[in-house]
Motif scaffolding. Sequence first.
Motif, PDB file in Angstrom:
ATOM      1  N   TYR A   1      48.069  32.776  33.521  1.00 45.34           N
ATOM      2  CA  TYR A   1      47.552  32.270  34.793  1.00 45.34           C
ATOM      3  C   TYR A   1      47.011  33.407  35.659  1.00 45.34           C
ATOM      4  CZ  TYR A   1      49.472  27.661  33.864  1.00 45.34           C
ATOM      5  OH  TYR A   1      49.746  26.440  33.315  1.00 45.34           O
ATOM      6  N   LEU A   2      47.737  34.536  35.689  1.00 48.03           N
ATOM      7  CA  LEU A   2      47.289  35.664  36.504  1.00 48.03           C
ATOM      8  C   LEU A   2      45.991  36.260  35.984  1.00 48.03           C
ATOM      9  CD1 LEU A   2      50.641  37.501  37.318  1.00 48.03           C
ATOM     10  CD2 LEU A   2      49.262  36.062  38.809  1.00 48.03           C
ATOM     11  N   GLU A   3      45.755  36.175  34.686  1.00 45.99           N
ATOM     12  CA  GLU A   3      44.494  36.680  34.137  1.00 45.99           C
ATOM     13  C   GLU A   3      43.320  35.858  34.668  1.00 45.99           C
ATOM     14  OE1 GLU A   3      42.419  37.612  29.829  1.00 45.99           O
ATOM     15  OE2 GLU A   3      44.392  36.696  29.905  1.00 45.99           O
ATOM     16  N   LYS A   4      43.475  34.556  34.712  1.00 48.70           N
ATOM     17  CA  LYS A   4      42.413  33.701  35.249  1.00 48.70           C
ATOM     18  C   LYS A   4      42.197  33.973  36.728  1.00 48.70           C
ATOM     19  CE  LYS A   4      43.320  30.145  31.846  1.00 48.70           C
ATOM     20  NZ  LYS A   4      43.932  28.874  31.572  1.00 48.70           N
ATOM     21  N   ILE A   5      43.270  34.131  37.469  1.00 44.89           N
ATOM     22  CA  ILE A   5      43.164  34.423  38.896  1.00 44.89           C
ATOM     23  C   ILE A   5      42.530  35.800  39.096  1.00 44.89           C
ATOM     24  CG2 ILE A   5      44.522  34.887  40.988  1.00 44.89           C
ATOM     25  CD1 ILE A   5      46.472  32.719  39.999  1.00 44.89           C
ATOM     26  N   GLY A   6      42.873  36.761  38.242  1.00 44.12           N
ATOM     27  CA  GLY A   6      42.302  38.101  38.334  1.00 44.12           C
ATOM     28  C   GLY A   6      40.808  38.105  38.096  1.00 44.12           C
ATOM     29  N   ILE A   7      40.348  37.308  37.151  1.00 40.72           N
ATOM     30  CA  ILE A   7      38.914  37.219  36.889  1.00 40.72           C
ATOM     31  C   ILE A   7      38.195  36.630  38.104  1.00 40.72           C
ATOM     32  CG2 ILE A   7      37.178  36.034  35.482  1.00 40.72           C
ATOM     33  CD1 ILE A   7      39.134  36.380  33.105  1.00 40.72           C
ATOM     34  N   LEU A   8      38.768  35.604  38.710  1.00 37.38           N
ATOM     35  CA  LEU A   8      38.168  35.024  39.918  1.00 37.38           C
ATOM     36  C   LEU A   8      38.163  36.026  41.066  1.00 37.38           C
ATOM     37  CD1 LEU A   8      39.675  31.420  39.852  1.00 37.38           C
ATOM     38  CD2 LEU A   8      37.336  32.102  39.341  1.00 37.38           C
ATOM     39  N   ALA A   9      39.261  36.779  41.226  1.00 42.43           N
ATOM     40  CA  ALA A   9      39.328  37.781  42.288  1.00 42.43           C
ATOM     41  C   ALA A   9      38.312  38.896  42.056  1.00 42.43           C
ATOM     42  CB  ALA A   9      40.739  38.365  42.378  1.00 42.43           C
ATOM     43  N   LEU A  10      38.109  39.283  40.809  1.00 44.13           N
ATOM     44  CA  LEU A  10      37.118  40.303  40.495  1.00 44.13           C
ATOM     45  C   LEU A  10      35.709  39.819  40.837  1.00 44.13           C
ATOM     46  CD1 LEU A  10      36.804  43.113  39.244  1.00 44.13           C
ATOM     47  CD2 LEU A  10      36.532  42.004  37.045  1.00 44.13           C
ATOM     48  N   GLY A  11      35.400  38.584  40.538  1.00 48.96           N
ATOM     49  CA  GLY A  11      34.104  38.011  40.899  1.00 48.96           C
ATOM     50  C   GLY A  11      33.914  37.951  42.406  1.00 48.96           C
ATOM     51  N   ALA A  12      34.958  37.528  43.119  1.00 52.94           N
ATOM     52  CA  ALA A  12      34.877  37.463  44.579  1.00 52.94           C
ATOM     53  C   ALA A  12      34.694  38.858  45.173  1.00 52.94           C
ATOM     54  CB  ALA A  12      36.134  36.807  45.155  1.00 52.94           C
ATOM     55  N   ALA A  13      35.368  39.853  44.615  1.00 51.85           N
ATOM     56  CA  ALA A  13      35.209  41.229  45.103  1.00 51.85           C
ATOM     57  C   ALA A  13      33.786  41.723  44.865  1.00 51.85           C
ATOM     58  CB  ALA A  13      36.223  42.146  44.422  1.00 51.85           C
ATOM     59  N   GLY A  14      33.198  41.381  43.736  1.00 49.45           N
ATOM     60  CA  GLY A  14      31.817  41.772  43.453  1.00 49.45           C
ATOM     61  C   GLY A  14      30.845  41.145  44.428  1.00 49.45           C
ATOM     62  N   ILE A  15      31.032  39.878  44.712  1.00 53.56           N
ATOM     63  CA  ILE A  15      30.163  39.183  45.661  1.00 53.56           C
ATOM     64  C   ILE A  15      30.293  39.794  47.054  1.00 53.56           C
ATOM     65  CG2 ILE A  15      29.802  36.984  46.853  1.00 53.56           C
ATOM     66  CD1 ILE A  15      30.506  35.630  44.150  1.00 53.56           C
TER      67      ILE A  15
END
Length: 95
Positions: A48-62
Amino acid sequence: MEKQQLEVKTPFYKKLGWVSIGLCGLCCSLPIIGAIAGISTLTVIAAYLEKIGILALGAAGILFIYTFYRKRNQAKSCADSCEVNCDCKTLPISK
């Protein structure tokens, strides 16, 4: 002649011995069972944390791209105003 069935009773100490062996086996296997359950739980949480981490990485990029362009536009507007109006430049003080 009648057959008499002899009822063989297990003595108390033998019953106690079997119970003790069972409890000892349970006691020795509980750490192994706990470790397996703990590792399984950590694996599920990590998925679950891996999926959340990928979303957080995308949000940080944006957010990085948004901040980069915003600061870039602010720097351009300041440069343009200084080029047009030179009041913002400091002049050396001469005595």
